[in-house]
Enzyme design. Structure first.
Site, short mmCIF file in Angstrom:
data_model
loop_
_atom_site.label_atom_id
_atom_site.label_comp_id
_atom_site.label_asym_id
_atom_site.label_seq_id
_atom_site.Cartn_x
_atom_site.Cartn_y
_atom_site.Cartn_z
N GLU A 1 26.51 41.67 129.09
CA GLU A 1 25.71 41.31 130.27
C GLU A 1 24.22 41.35 130.00
OE1 GLU A 1 26.56 45.51 129.98
OE2 GLU A 1 27.94 43.86 130.34
N ASP B 1 4.84 12.30 113.47
CA ASP B 1 4.06 11.07 113.51
C ASP B 1 2.86 11.26 112.60
OD1 ASP B 1 3.16 8.54 114.42
OD2 ASP B 1 1.84 9.51 115.87
N ASP C 1 1.95 12.56 119.29
CA ASP C 1 0.86 12.64 120.28
C ASP C 1 0.75 11.43 121.17
OD1 ASP C 1 -0.04 10.80 118.38
OD2 ASP C 1 -2.14 11.38 118.67
N ASP D 1 5.76 8.23 121.03
CA ASP D 1 6.46 9.38 120.47
C ASP D 1 7.33 10.10 121.50
OD1 ASP D 1 5.29 9.15 117.90
OD2 ASP D 1 3.46 10.10 118.64
N ASN E 1 36.57 47.60 120.28
CA ASN E 1 37.06 48.23 121.51
C ASN E 1 38.41 47.66 121.95
OD1 ASN E 1 34.94 49.99 121.77
ND2 ASN E 1 33.74 48.63 123.10
N ASN F 1 28.43 51.74 129.36
CA ASN F 1 27.92 50.39 129.10
C ASN F 1 26.46 50.26 129.51
OD1 ASN F 1 28.83 47.83 128.07
ND2 ASN F 1 28.51 46.99 130.11
#
Length: 881
Positions: free
Chosen positions: A310, A352, A622, A626, A690, A715
């Site tokens: 979690e 580029d 840029d 692109d 486990n 936990n």
């Protein structure tokens, strides 16, 4: 003003009205091949413009002149994106079930985990989004429109097809338009095509042989800007109907999953698959053996929570946030947190050329005499020509004037006086100024296109000596210019003619541009950034391959690649890519380093081809052209000079000119991934171990192996000890290679490392059952003793083993964890040791442990660490990283 001929845009046409898979309207193409009067008639407009009523009608018909862009996520959308993680949803379901069964303690613990993870991720992503939003300054400007004969400034949004617009230097083209009038009109289309030099626009109808719309000289595109000259044009297409708009439409929307997203999802489902197998078995085993189905259900529920990693969303987000903060100190904005890890996983960087590797502007590189030797005299005369001309100065003029402080050294204002000027025109392709020197001589200084100047030159100057032009030597000079062109230089010639001074003010004409003396040449180039060579070298050292993907021509590209240290063995061109299927392109993309004359879709295809070959691909660009590649790449990088659509399409924005930060990003990404994998390896191997421990205990114990609240507490404490993993250092050896998800390798690690913990769990069972007599059933105190003993052993082993798993080296001796991780590890084991003796013991179902237990525990911990270290060392030697 300019002496440049029109520059062709190196994009191969893909059929009528298409460039690289992006649609250009047939209406626009047809207008380029139609006379002006007919175009105006077809658009039902006039040279004096539209009336307000007609404008309103067309605005309702065509809509506002705006292109598509990504909408900013609302706070609700962002919150939902964080909640819909499979692990978060699973925990919420388990929390609801705990509530419905009346286990409020479990409900609070579970929901606390959920809220912490969601809040942390939400806050960090909100900060990143807010920072990125400030950069999204898409085209929001005005246009000069002529309506009913009157010029007026209006918002771009109000422009409609049929409007007549006025064009001037510095303006942005407000829509896709057909040129009506033009005077020295030059546009910069670098954002669309990657070509850094301006292109000339005229009113002449284009020939039917010109198929590529971007090469048509009588139409202009939204997104380009005017370098010099003036003109008027009629609007053909607005908004989404423009080339810019169709390109924007193709990139706006949900991104595809990157390698990082896929890796997280694969790991999540791997953990869920463990749970799907184990939880029903735990429920059945305990229900059948203990005949208490409610207790069995609550225990299985707690085990489900224990098997759920979690904290993964929190660990991932904190690691990525730390990386983003680190990069922000180097003036790098991380728009998408996941991009940090992809930066580290990247093994191929496609970039580029124009504006990324290069400065994106023209500079004067060479000033040579006719024999090719450096010449200060050529520079001086070229400077005076640019300095004294009164017309609009083009990029080359600016480059000459910015080339050192020549004004003072030449004493231009003191020693020279301007007499006259012969402005540039496209027929002559040259311009001249006439200055008077301190000897009362009039010097006509002419510069322009090489072939034009050479035709007018009857003499040449070599080492101060004036010689007549001979055909043989002329061929040598032409060959020298051709060699410069082959190296990617744009070359102009400089010549002069001396007239005797006179008391009268003479009037010069273009007829005086004859019998010239050729002085030499000036060569211009868009140079690489100062940091480009070192940056690419460092990437190579860290095993990131670099490939060049550019729309520019192959000659200029080869020259730049040579300058930045990239081998130029073979250049693959856009028209060759067009003939390839996907399988052929995948092979070619791997084998080639340099790709030129590419359209936007070519770049995108190459990115996908490399990804299909298993590469994690970054793209740095840029320009507007692109944007699709930036969107398709696993990590899109834009630079400080990028247009807004490129910044919007990218994940990472470099705010400074230096490219050295690329290496920093790669290493930061690898650090982030290294710390994330520490948690994942720990959680996955622990959960796998486990499975054997819990299932075995459920089969033979007369009571549940641990109370549900104890499982949840264990936990929660363990998870807390792992929250400082983002502060941990990563071994230098880890940083040398790209790191990406490999679920198969993770499974192998789990299989070999996971079961080790089960050995010591069963050893604890034996100690608690046979040495401390916990078999005595149904005495609750004996069950509590067993629960407490396994709780403490499980917490100690899980918390401390991270120090072994976090490194390939010998823990504590060759590699130490960060102070924060050491502190939280010690703090949590201290809490775990204290709980059986604390006031909370009865609430949690604990009982004090015998003091001899701690000796057993110490012995097991030492053996556990040594055994895990031995198995880990063998594992890495056999299987590698």
């Amino acid at each position: 003003m300019s002496f440049l001929p029109a520059v062709k845009i190196p994009i191969r046409p893909l059929g009528a009205g298409r460039t690289g898979g992006v649609q250009i309207s047939k209406k626009l193409v047809d207008s380029a091949r139609t006379e002006i009067t007919a175009v105006i008639k077809q658009l039902n407009t006039t040279p004096t413009g539209l009336s307000p009523a007609e404008v309103q009608a067309r605005l309702e018909q065509y809509g506002p002149n705006e292109v598509a862009r990504e909408k900013r996520r609302t706070w609700l959308m962002r919150l939902w994106d964080n909640i819909k993680n499979p692990l978060v949803i699973l925990l919420i379901i388990l929390g609801v079930i705990s509530y419905l069964t009346g286990d409020m303690r479990a409900t609070i613990v579970i929901l606390t985990m959920v809220v912490l993870g969601i809040v942390l991720r939400y806050v960090q992503e909100s900060r990143a989004d807010n920072a990125a939003e400030q950069l999204k300054a898409m085209v929001r400007t005005t246009a000069t429109v002529i309506r009913e004969g009157q010029r007026k400034e209006i918002s771009l949004l109000e422009l409609v097809p049929g409007d007549i617009v006025a064009l001037a230097a510095g303006d942005m083209i407000p829509a896709d338009v057909r040129v009506l009038t033009a005077k020295d009109l030059f546009l910069n289309q670098a954002a669309l095509t990657g070509e850094s030099l301006p292109v000339e626009k005229t009113t002449a109808v284009v020939d039917s042989s010109v198929e590529n719309p971007l090469e048509m000289t009588d139409i202009c595109f939204l997104g380009s800007n005017i370098e010099s000259g003036t003109g008027t044009a009629v609007v053909i297409q607005t908004g989404s109907g423009t080339y810019f708009g169709s390109l924007a439409n193709s990139i706006v929307g949900q991104r595809i999953l990157t390698s990082f997203d896929k890796g997280i999802n694969q790991f999540t489902w791997l953990m869920i698959s463990f749970m799907i197998v184990m939880v029903p078995l735990v429920f059945l085993f305990n229900g059948l053996s203990k005949h208490n189905w409610l207790e069995a259900f609550l225990f299985a529920l707690a085990v489900a929570v224990g098997l759920t990693p979690e904290m993964l969303p929190m660990i991932v987000t904190v690691n990525l946030s730390k990386g983003a903060i680190s990069m922000s100190k180097k003036k790098v904005i991380v728009k998408r947190l996941n991009a940090i890890q992809n930066f580290g996983a990247m093994d191929v960087l496609c970039t580029d050329k124009t504006g990324t590797l290069t400065e994106g502007k023209i500079v004067l590189e060479k000033h040579l005499d006719v024999k090719g030797n450096p010449s200060q005299r050529v520079l001086d005369y070229g400077y005076m020509n640019s300095y004294y001309q009164t017309g609009l100065k083009n990029l080359m003029d600016e480059a000459i004037l910015n080339h050192g402080d020549l004004n003072e050294s030449l004493q231009v204002d003191e020693l020279y006086r301007k007499i006259d000027e012969l402005p540039f025109d496209f027929k002559r392709r040259r311009m001249s100024v006439i200055v008077e020197n301190d000897k009362n001589q009039h010097i006509l200084i002419c510069k322009g296109a090489v072939e034009e100047i050479m035709q007018l030159s009857t003499h040449v100057e070599i080492n101060g000596e004036i010689l007549e032009v001979t055909a043989e030597h002329d061929e040598h000079r032409k060959r020298r210019v051709k060699e410069l062109n082959s190296e990617g230089f744009r070359v102009i010639a400089v010549a002069y003619r001396i007239f005797p001074g006179t008391d009268d003010t003479p009037h010069y004409s273009d007829k005086d541009e004859s019998d010239l003396t050729l002085l030499g040449y000036m060569a211009f180039l868009d140079p690489p950034k100062a940091t480009a060579n070192e940056a690419l070298s460092r990437l190579k050292q860290h095993n990131v391959a670099v490939k060049i993907l550019t729309g520019d021509n192959d000659i200029v590209t080869a020259n730049i690649c040579n300058q930045v240290g990239l081998p130029v063995n073979h250049i693959l061109l856009g028209n060759q890519i067009e003939e390839m299927n996907e399988a052929q392109l995948a092979e070619a993309a791997e084998d080639n380093i340099i790709f030129a004359k590419l359209s936007p879709s070519h770049k995108e295809r190459i990115i996908h081809a490399l990804q299909k070959k298993g590469h994690v691909v970054g793209f740095m660009g840029d320009g507007i052209n692109d944007a699709p590649a930036l969107k398709a790449a696993d990590v899109g990088i834009s630079v400080d000079s990028a247009v807004d659509i490129a910044k919007e399409s990218s994940d990472i924005i470099l705010l400074e000119n230096s490219l050295l930060v690329l290496q920093d990003g790669v290493l930061e990404g690898r650090r982030v991934f290294g710390n994330i994998t520490k948690y994942i390896k720990m959680a996955a191997s622990s959960n796998f171990g486990n499975m054997f421990s819990v299932l075995g205990a459920s089969l033979f114990l007369p009571f549940v192996p641990m109370l549900p609240i104890q499982v949840l507490t264990n936990n929660l404490l363990y998870d807390f000890s792992q929250t400082t993993i983002p502060t941990d250092e990563v071994d230098p050896e880890w940083l040398t290679q790209p790191r990406k998800w490999a679920i198969g390798e993770l499974r192998r690690f789990i299989i070999f490392i996971g079961p080790i913990s089960s050995i010591f769990d069963y050893a604890t069972y034996f100690i608690m059952l046979f040495i401390y007599g916990a078999w005595a059933h149904p005495d609750p105190s004996h069950a509590a003793l067993f629960h407490t003993g396994w709780f403490v052993e499980s917490l100690f082993t899980q918390t401390l083993i991270i120090h072994v798993i976090r490194t390939k080296k010998i823990p504590f001796l060759q590699s130490r964890a960060s102070k924060a991780l050491i502190f939280t590890s010690l703090a949590i084991v201290a809490v775990g040791a204290y709980l059986p003796y604390s006031p909370l013991a009865s609430l949690l179902g604990f009982t004090p442990l015998p003091w001899s237990y701690w000796l057993w525990l110490l012995g097991m911990l030492v053996i556990y660490i040594l055994l895990t270290q031995v198995i880990k060392t063998w594992f890495y030697r056999k299987f590698g990283d």
